[in-house]
Scaffold this active site. Structure first.
Site, PDB file in Angstrom:
ATOM      1  N   LYS A   8       0.826  -1.218   0.000  1.00 33.48           N
ATOM      2  CA  LYS A   8       0.000   0.000   0.000  1.00 33.48           C
ATOM      3  C   LYS A   8       0.857   1.264   0.000  1.00 33.48           C
ATOM      4  CE  LYS A   8      -4.146  -1.834   2.189  1.00 33.48           C
ATOM      5  NZ  LYS A   8      -3.680  -3.050   2.915  1.00 33.48           N
TER       6      LYS A   8
ATOM      7  N   LEU B 228       4.961   3.011  -0.974  1.00 37.18           N
ATOM      8  CA  LEU B 228       6.203   2.863  -1.739  1.00 37.18           C
ATOM      9  C   LEU B 228       7.389   2.820  -0.771  1.00 37.18           C
ATOM     10  CD1 LEU B 228       5.387   5.518  -4.509  1.00 37.18           C
ATOM     11  CD2 LEU B 228       5.206   3.027  -4.718  1.00 37.18           C
TER      12      LEU B 228
ATOM     13  N   LYS C  99      16.240   2.226  12.556  1.00 33.89           N
ATOM     14  CA  LYS C  99      17.060   3.360  13.007  1.00 33.89           C
ATOM     15  C   LYS C  99      16.228   4.341  13.834  1.00 33.89           C
ATOM     16  CE  LYS C  99      19.263   0.997  11.248  1.00 33.89           C
ATOM     17  NZ  LYS C  99      19.312  -0.101  10.281  1.00 33.89           N
TER      18      LYS C  99
ATOM     19  N   HIS D 146      39.355  20.032  14.410  1.00 34.53           N
ATOM     20  CA  HIS D 146      39.428  19.781  15.845  1.00 34.53           C
ATOM     21  C   HIS D 146      38.403  20.662  16.569  1.00 34.53           C
ATOM     22  CE1 HIS D 146      41.151  18.947  19.764  1.00 34.53           C
ATOM     23  NE2 HIS D 146      41.109  20.252  20.017  1.00 34.53           N
TER      24      HIS D 146
ATOM     25  N   VAL E  89      21.409 -23.074  17.302  1.00 36.91           N
ATOM     26  CA  VAL E  89      20.052 -23.333  17.795  1.00 36.91           C
ATOM     27  C   VAL E  89      19.516 -24.527  17.002  1.00 36.91           C
ATOM     28  CG1 VAL E  89      17.724 -22.403  18.099  1.00 36.91           C
ATOM     29  CG2 VAL E  89      19.711 -20.886  18.324  1.00 36.91           C
TER      30      VAL E  89
ATOM     31  N   THR F   8      11.276  -2.747   1.603  1.00 35.21           N
ATOM     32  CA  THR F   8      11.771  -3.207   2.907  1.00 35.21           C
ATOM     33  C   THR F   8      12.423  -2.072   3.687  1.00 35.21           C
ATOM     34  OG1 THR F   8      12.192  -5.370   1.931  1.00 35.21           O
ATOM     35  CG2 THR F   8      13.314  -4.883   4.013  1.00 35.21           C
TER      36      THR F   8
HETATM   37  C1  LIG Z   1      15.449  -4.915   9.802  1.00 34.66           C
HETATM   38  C2  LIG Z   1      16.238  -4.469   8.602  1.00 34.66           C
HETATM   39  C3  LIG Z   1      17.096  -3.393   8.714  1.00 34.66           C
HETATM   40  C4  LIG Z   1      17.819  -2.968   7.612  1.00 34.66           C
HETATM   41  N1  LIG Z   1      18.656  -1.907   7.767  1.00 34.66           N
HETATM   42  C5  LIG Z   1      19.394  -1.492   6.711  1.00 34.66           C
HETATM   43  C6  LIG Z   1      20.241  -0.363   6.829  1.00 34.66           C
HETATM   44  O1  LIG Z   1      20.331   0.260   7.886  1.00 34.66           O
HETATM   45  N2  LIG Z   1      20.949   0.031   5.755  1.00 34.66           N
HETATM   46  C7  LIG Z   1      20.876  -0.643   4.565  1.00 34.66           C
HETATM   47  O2  LIG Z   1      21.556  -0.252   3.615  1.00 34.66           O
HETATM   48  N3  LIG Z   1      20.066  -1.713   4.415  1.00 34.66           N
HETATM   49  C8  LIG Z   1      19.324  -2.144   5.452  1.00 34.66           C
HETATM   50  N4  LIG Z   1      18.473  -3.206   5.298  1.00 34.66           N
HETATM   51  C9  LIG Z   1      18.427  -3.878   3.983  1.00 34.66           C
HETATM   52  C10 LIG Z   1      17.583  -3.090   2.974  1.00 34.66           C
HETATM   53  O3  LIG Z   1      16.310  -2.873   3.528  1.00 34.66           O
HETATM   54  C11 LIG Z   1      17.468  -3.845   1.656  1.00 34.66           C
HETATM   55  O4  LIG Z   1      18.754  -4.163   1.193  1.00 34.66           O
HETATM   56  C12 LIG Z   1      16.761  -3.031   0.602  1.00 34.66           C
HETATM   57  O5  LIG Z   1      15.461  -2.716   1.023  1.00 34.66           O
HETATM   58  C13 LIG Z   1      16.682  -3.805  -0.718  1.00 34.66           C
HETATM   59  O6  LIG Z   1      15.977  -3.069  -1.659  1.00 34.66           O
HETATM   60  P1  LIG Z   1      15.282  -3.767  -2.917  1.00 34.66           P
HETATM   61  O7  LIG Z   1      14.741  -2.632  -3.727  1.00 34.66           O
HETATM   62  O8  LIG Z   1      16.206  -4.707  -3.568  1.00 34.66           O
HETATM   63  O9  LIG Z   1      14.097  -4.650  -2.344  1.00 34.66           O
HETATM   64  P2  LIG Z   1      12.901  -4.356  -1.334  1.00 34.66           P
HETATM   65  O10 LIG Z   1      13.146  -3.154  -0.535  1.00 34.66           O
HETATM   66  O11 LIG Z   1      12.652  -5.635  -0.619  1.00 34.66           O
HETATM   67  O12 LIG Z   1      11.682  -3.990  -2.277  1.00 34.66           O
HETATM   68  C14 LIG Z   1      11.052  -4.926  -3.104  1.00 34.66           C
HETATM   69  C15 LIG Z   1       9.643  -4.446  -3.375  1.00 34.66           C
HETATM   70  O13 LIG Z   1       9.083  -5.271  -4.399  1.00 34.66           O
HETATM   71  C16 LIG Z   1       7.709  -5.499  -4.111  1.00 34.66           C
HETATM   72  N5  LIG Z   1       7.319  -6.711  -4.853  1.00 34.66           N
HETATM   73  C17 LIG Z   1       7.818  -7.960  -4.712  1.00 34.66           C
HETATM   74  N6  LIG Z   1       7.278  -8.796  -5.615  1.00 34.66           N
HETATM   75  C18 LIG Z   1       6.400  -8.055  -6.340  1.00 34.66           C
HETATM   76  C19 LIG Z   1       5.536  -8.352  -7.435  1.00 34.66           C
HETATM   77  N7  LIG Z   1       5.497  -9.570  -7.979  1.00 34.66           N
HETATM   78  N8  LIG Z   1       4.763  -7.357  -7.930  1.00 34.66           N
HETATM   79  C20 LIG Z   1       4.799  -6.090  -7.395  1.00 34.66           C
HETATM   80  N9  LIG Z   1       5.623  -5.766  -6.358  1.00 34.66           N
HETATM   81  C21 LIG Z   1       6.413  -6.735  -5.856  1.00 34.66           C
HETATM   82  C22 LIG Z   1       7.690  -5.643  -2.600  1.00 34.66           C
HETATM   83  O14 LIG Z   1       6.390  -5.390  -2.101  1.00 34.66           O
HETATM   84  C23 LIG Z   1       8.708  -4.577  -2.181  1.00 34.66           C
HETATM   85  O15 LIG Z   1       8.105  -3.349  -1.927  1.00 34.66           O
HETATM   86  C24 LIG Z   1      17.699  -3.640   6.365  1.00 34.66           C
HETATM   87  C25 LIG Z   1      16.820  -4.717   6.241  1.00 34.66           C
HETATM   88  C26 LIG Z   1      16.090  -5.129   7.342  1.00 34.66           C
HETATM   89  C27 LIG Z   1      15.152  -6.277   7.191  1.00 34.66           C
END
Ligand SMILES: Cc1cc2nc3c(=O)[nH]c(=O)nc-3n(C[C@H](O)[C@H](O)[C@H](O)COP(=O)(O)OP(=O)(O)OC[C@H]3O[C@@H](n4cnc5c(N)ncnc54)[C@H](O)[C@@H]3O)c2cc1C
Length: 470
Positions: free
Chosen positions: A37, A39, A52, A449, A238, A42
């Site tokens: 819902k 943009l 954070k 500094h 574990v 993750t």
């Molecule tokens: C708890 C946690 C903390 C993190 N902290 C950090 C940090 O501090 N710094 C950092 O650099 N990284 C951090 N990360 C990692 C970071 O979030 C990811 O590396 C990053 O979000 C990856 O981006 P992405 O665009 O590849 O995928 P994602 O962010 O996972 O986005 C993928 C998107 O695709 C959508 N999607 C999937 N399949 C479909 C489909 N078939 N049709 C339409 N939409 C679809 C999903 O809904 C999602 O919105 C963290 C991750 C977690 C879990």
């Protein structure tokens, strides 16, 4: 044709939304299909931003716990953390940022198609859930990201045995928490919930915490965690987890081969994330995959022309960092290549890693062990934050900056820091590596500094055996 686009991006995480904006900036007609819902994927919804935000609350609480030292008088009584306020503030930050991406999409005339996509054929994207429709796409970028993954024998029930998706949304700090996995996600939640009052035990299969970091950093974190009352069990596996209405009980095999039973309110499984490709139809199209990840070349082309992939969902043949800033840079490069610009592959040795636990970790480049493995004649320099005036003023004196350099050419190969502002200080180190900087050039770089950054300057002096304040 209304449904014909130059570029269709599937997924609006930090990879997908950045690729879409860059392609639109370069004159392409762009649509993004996103099933959530909001943009941002993750990073914005369940990852970087919410964690954070929680860590900032933990830091604020730490300052108040030390109010006396700061000369602040608080009313008598126990200090407490109000988790509803914490969650409310965090959610407001997340919503503000996700709405910000909606604004950027409008500004760049990018269509957000709300639904789930699959690729029936090259050049076609079908939205089969949500706003169902068929799109024509000259180029498709798959940026579907990753989701939490467990290990065999541990079933996540999302109640007692949880993932980071649930851990960011707890409205009560658990009395006790076991965390499986001491990567960035595991140690960040250890810092958050220990500060909020939980008894935290962190269990790591490998012999040390944050195993991807330099060994000196791992040792410093373990020392600090011990001081804070976080129990670390390294080299421990574990083997079983049983959830009940009251809590969770786990069996863990310690390095001496003994089995230990530990009980807690919650078990957080932070053992990594797996690729999201189910239902996309990639296998039917003949897109080459490896262990579930989409195989790409250094410019993010899959094995099928017209289909690119970026972010957490890809592999370049070896381990690929699952980080927001990596996915964004991959998105920019993929979009520029598609728009006909000349682009260069990413040097993954120059990707900064930031872990926002307390104390923070920032690192880039080769660890001492990796540099030796690659055949460099290595020399190192280390400087403790505790000596710095700025660190003393902040009351943040733990940790150090360590520089790994090549003796022959004096080149900086890696910079590893644990301590205050390390996640910010690492930016200078990233530039140093990108510009193939020598230690001598770092020494001649003037550090203001009193700042924390003086530790970087002093560590470079230390490589040449001449730290001034040590
Ligand atoms: C708890 C946690 C903390 C993190 N902290 C950090 C940090 O501090 N710094 C950092 O650099 N990284 C951090 N990360 C990692 C970071 O979030 C990811 O590396 C990053 O979000 C990856 O981006 P992405 O665009 O590849 O995928 P994602 O962010 O996972 O986005 C993928 C998107 O695709 C959508 N999607 C999937 N399949 C479909 C489909 N078939 N049709 C339409 N939409 C679809 C999903 O809904 C999602 O919105 C963290 C991750 C977690 C879990």
């Amino acid at each position: 044709m209304a449904n014909a686009y130059d570029v269709v991006v599937i997924g609006a995480g930090t990879g997908g939304y950045v690729a879409a904006i860059r392609a639109a900036q370069l004159g392409k007609k762009v649509a993004v299909v996103e099933k959530q819902k909001a943009l941002g994927g993750t990073c914005l919804i369940w990852g970087c931003i919410p964690t954070k935000a929680l860590l900032e609350h933990a830091h604020a609480f730490k300052v108040m716990q030390n109010a006396k030292e700061w000369g602040v008088t608080l009313p008598a009584g126990n200090l407490a953390i109000d988790m509803n306020q914490v969650q409310g503030r965090k959610d407001k930050i997340v919503t503000g940022l996700t709405k910000g991406i909606e604004y950027l999409f409008k500004k760049n005339k990018i269509d957000w198609i709300k639904g789930t996509a699959r690729i029936p054929a090259p050049g076609k994207v079908e939205v089969f859930e949500g706003d169902q429709q068929s799109l024509d796409a000259k180029e498709i970028i798959v940026a579907t990201g990753s989701s939490p993954r467990s290990v065999p024998g541990i079933d996540i029930d999302h109640q007692r045995i949880i993932t980071s998706d649930e851990a960011i949304a707890l409205t009560e700090a658990p009395k006790s928490l076991i965390i499986m996995g001491s990567g960035a996600v595991g140690v960040e939640f250890a810092s958050i919930y220990r500060r909020f009052g939980s008894e935290v035990t962190i269990i790591e299969l490998l012999p040390r915490l944050v195993p991807v970091e330099d060994e000196a950093v791992s040792a410093e974190l373990e020392k600090s965690f011990k001081k804070q009352g976080i129990k670390s069990l390294t080299g421990t596996k574990v083997t079983k987890a049983t959830a009940s209405a009251k809590g969770v009980s786990i069996e863990a095999q310690t390095p001496d081969g003994k089995t230990q039973t530990i009980s807690a309110d919650l078990l957080l499984v932070a053992t990594g994330r797996g690729p999201v490709t189910t239902g996309l139809g990639l296998e039917q199209l003949g897109v080459a995959m490896e262990r579930g990840y989409i195989k790409v070349d250094p410019l993010f082309r899959t094995s099928v022309p017209g289909i690119s992939a970026i972010g957490d969902v890809i592999t370049l043949g070896g381990p690929h960092p699952q980080l927001a800033h990596v996915s964004s840079m991959e998105g920019i490069i993929a979009a520029e290549r598609i728009a006909g610009q000349e682009v260069q592959p990413i040097n993954y040795d120059h990707v900064p890693g930031c872990t926002y636990c307390d104390p923070e970790i920032g690192s880039v480049g080769l660890t001492e062990a990796e540099a030796k493995k690659r055949g460099f004649e290595v020399r190192t320099g280390q400087f403790p934050f505790g000596v710095l005036g700025r660190a003393k003023m902040a009351g943040e004196t733990e940790g150090f900056v360590k520089i790994v350099a090549d003796t022959k050419y004096d080149e900086v190969l890696g910079v590893h820091m644990i301590g205050p502002r390390s996640t910010e200080l690492v930016a200078e180190a990233v530039l140093a590596l990108r510009l193939e900087c020598t230690v001598e050039e770092l020494i001649r770089t003037i550090h203001a500094h009193p700042t924390f950054s003086e530790a970087v300057g002093e560590a470079s002096h230390a490589v040449h055996g001449a730290a001034i304040h040590m």
